[in-house]
Design a protein around this motif. Structure first.
Motif, PDB file in Angstrom:
ATOM      1  N   ALA A  90     103.490  68.942  37.326  1.00 16.18           N
ATOM      2  CA  ALA A  90     103.634  70.103  38.208  1.00 16.18           C
ATOM      3  C   ALA A  90     104.627  71.073  37.593  1.00 16.18           C
ATOM      4  N   GLU A  91     104.350  72.347  37.738  1.00 12.61           N
ATOM      5  CA  GLU A  91     105.242  73.370  37.214  1.00 12.61           C
ATOM      6  C   GLU A  91     106.466  73.494  38.120  1.00 12.61           C
ATOM      7  N   LEU A  92     107.626  73.716  37.512  1.00  9.06           N
ATOM      8  CA  LEU A  92     108.861  73.837  38.292  1.00  9.06           C
ATOM      9  C   LEU A  92     108.802  74.966  39.321  1.00  9.06           C
ATOM     10  N   ARG A 187     124.175  74.199  36.680  1.00  8.96           N
ATOM     11  CA  ARG A 187     122.784  74.227  36.250  1.00  8.96           C
ATOM     12  C   ARG A 187     122.396  72.977  35.483  1.00  8.96           C
ATOM     13  N   ARG A 188     121.087  72.695  35.497  1.00  6.39           N
ATOM     14  CA  ARG A 188     120.546  71.557  34.785  1.00  6.39           C
ATOM     15  C   ARG A 188     119.384  72.020  33.913  1.00  6.39           C
ATOM     16  N   THR A 189     118.984  71.178  33.020  1.00 10.29           N
ATOM     17  CA  THR A 189     117.826  71.508  32.189  1.00 10.29           C
ATOM     18  C   THR A 189     116.561  71.342  33.023  1.00 10.29           C
ATOM     19  N   ASP A 190     115.475  71.910  32.554  1.00 12.54           N
ATOM     20  CA  ASP A 190     114.205  71.777  33.261  1.00 12.54           C
ATOM     21  C   ASP A 190     113.823  70.311  33.441  1.00 12.54           C
ATOM     22  N   ASP A 191     114.047  69.508  32.428  1.00 11.53           N
ATOM     23  CA  ASP A 191     113.719  68.080  32.543  1.00 11.53           C
ATOM     24  C   ASP A 191     114.575  67.398  33.602  1.00 11.53           C
ATOM     25  N   ARG A 194     113.227  68.436  36.969  1.00 14.18           N
ATOM     26  CA  ARG A 194     111.975  67.739  37.233  1.00 14.18           C
ATOM     27  C   ARG A 194     112.247  66.282  37.635  1.00 14.18           C
ATOM     28  N   GLU A 195     113.154  65.645  36.919  1.00 13.39           N
ATOM     29  CA  GLU A 195     113.509  64.268  37.242  1.00 13.39           C
ATOM     30  C   GLU A 195     114.089  64.178  38.643  1.00 13.39           C
ATOM     31  N   PHE A 196     114.910  65.169  39.016  1.00 14.69           N
ATOM     32  CA  PHE A 196     115.526  65.166  40.341  1.00 14.69           C
ATOM     33  C   PHE A 196     114.467  65.326  41.429  1.00 14.69           C
ATOM     34  N   PHE A 197     113.532  66.254  41.229  1.00 14.09           N
ATOM     35  CA  PHE A 197     112.467  66.485  42.208  1.00 14.09           C
ATOM     36  C   PHE A 197     111.678  65.208  42.507  1.00 14.09           C
ATOM     37  N   PHE A 198     111.524  64.357  41.522  1.00  9.96           N
ATOM     38  CA  PHE A 198     110.663  63.197  41.686  1.00  9.96           C
ATOM     39  C   PHE A 198     111.414  61.934  42.069  1.00  9.96           C
ATOM     40  N   ARG A 199     112.665  62.077  42.469  1.00  7.62           N
ATOM     41  CA  ARG A 199     113.413  60.910  42.921  1.00  7.62           C
ATOM     42  C   ARG A 199     112.924  60.465  44.310  1.00  7.62           C
ATOM     43  N   PRO A 200     112.899  59.147  44.552  1.00 10.55           N
ATOM     44  CA  PRO A 200     112.523  58.660  45.886  1.00 10.55           C
ATOM     45  C   PRO A 200     113.412  59.229  47.000  1.00 10.55           C
TER      46      PRO A 200
END
Length: 238
Positions: A90-92, A187-191, A194-200
């Motif tokens: 998914a795009e950020l 700020r964080r990197t895009d990765d 993305r990792e944060f968005f997909f945390r349980p």
């Protein structure tokens, strides 16, 4: 022909006729007063019915707008959950747009100035319809349901799982706005985003908020149905 002791004639028939006229006049006056009272009560009742109609028509208009807004932000949050659970990339920007729906408040307040005034002054007694009063009571029950879940959503946002996300990030805006609008140190990197968005924990927090918001929207729909029923019953007074 009878005469008095002094030889004068007493017109009993005329006295009797005048007495009947007096009684008839009194009865007519009472009848007119009663008719006038009925007419005045009917006038006041129709005036109150008209005021209540404005209340609930305005409230339904507000409900329509608020329900549409609630559905739009809940759809966005639901789409985020689907994207987070999917194996597809998914795009950020899409993730930010969808998750932002979970952080918007569903604001609603009905217009009940005429009803509140009628209750305060006792004019509500002019409404001699149990069915109508029951429909108004159902509207208030639905409103209480909405307010309960609106409060629950606020608690989730300020002291519940959403707060945990805010504490880790520093600001929730990092989730739904472009990162260059925030202090560079946070700020964080895009990765990393993305990792944060997909945390349980993120999934659970958004799901919890969505549940509360959906319940709030359900309360809005129940209010709309009750308001519609109120207006239908008000039409019976015409």
């Amino acid at each position: 022909m009878k005469h008095s002791k002094y030889g004068k004639h007493i017109p009993w028939a005329r006295f009797g006729f005048e007495g009947v006229l007096i009684i008839a006049s009194i009865l007519a006056a009472f009848s007119i007063d009663a008719w006038w009272d009925r007419q005045e009560k009917a006038r006041q009742q129709m005036e109150l019915v008209s005021e209540l109609r404005v209340d609930f028509e305005t409230t339904r208009k507000r409900l329509s707008e608020t329900i549409a807004f609630a559905d739009s932000i809940n759809d966005r949050a639901s789409q985020f959950l689907a994207m987070a659970a999917s194996e597809e990339a998914a795009e950020l920007p899409d993730l930010r747009n969808r998750i932002g729906g979970a952080f918007l408040k569903i604001n609603f307040a009905p217009v009940l100035s005429a009803y509140d005034s009628a209750v305060a002054t006792g004019r509500i007694g002019l409404i001699d319809s149990t069915a109508l009063l029951e429909s108004i009571a159902e509207f208030h029950q639905a409103w209480d349901y909405y307010k309960l879940h609106d409060q629950i959503a606020a608690e989730i946002f300020y002291v519940g799982p959403i707060w945990e996300l805010r504490r880790e990030l520093g600001s929730l805006r990092l989730l739904f706005r472009e990162p260059d609008t925030h202090p560079e140190r946070f700020r964080r990197t895009d990765d990393e985003y993305r990792e944060f968005f997909f945390r349980p924990a993120v999934y659970a927090a958004i799901e919890t908020m969505l549940t509360a918001q959906r319940n709030s929207a359900g309360g809005l729909r129940r209010m709309d149905e009750a308001a519609k029923d109120v207006l239908e019953k008000l039409e019976q007074f015409r």
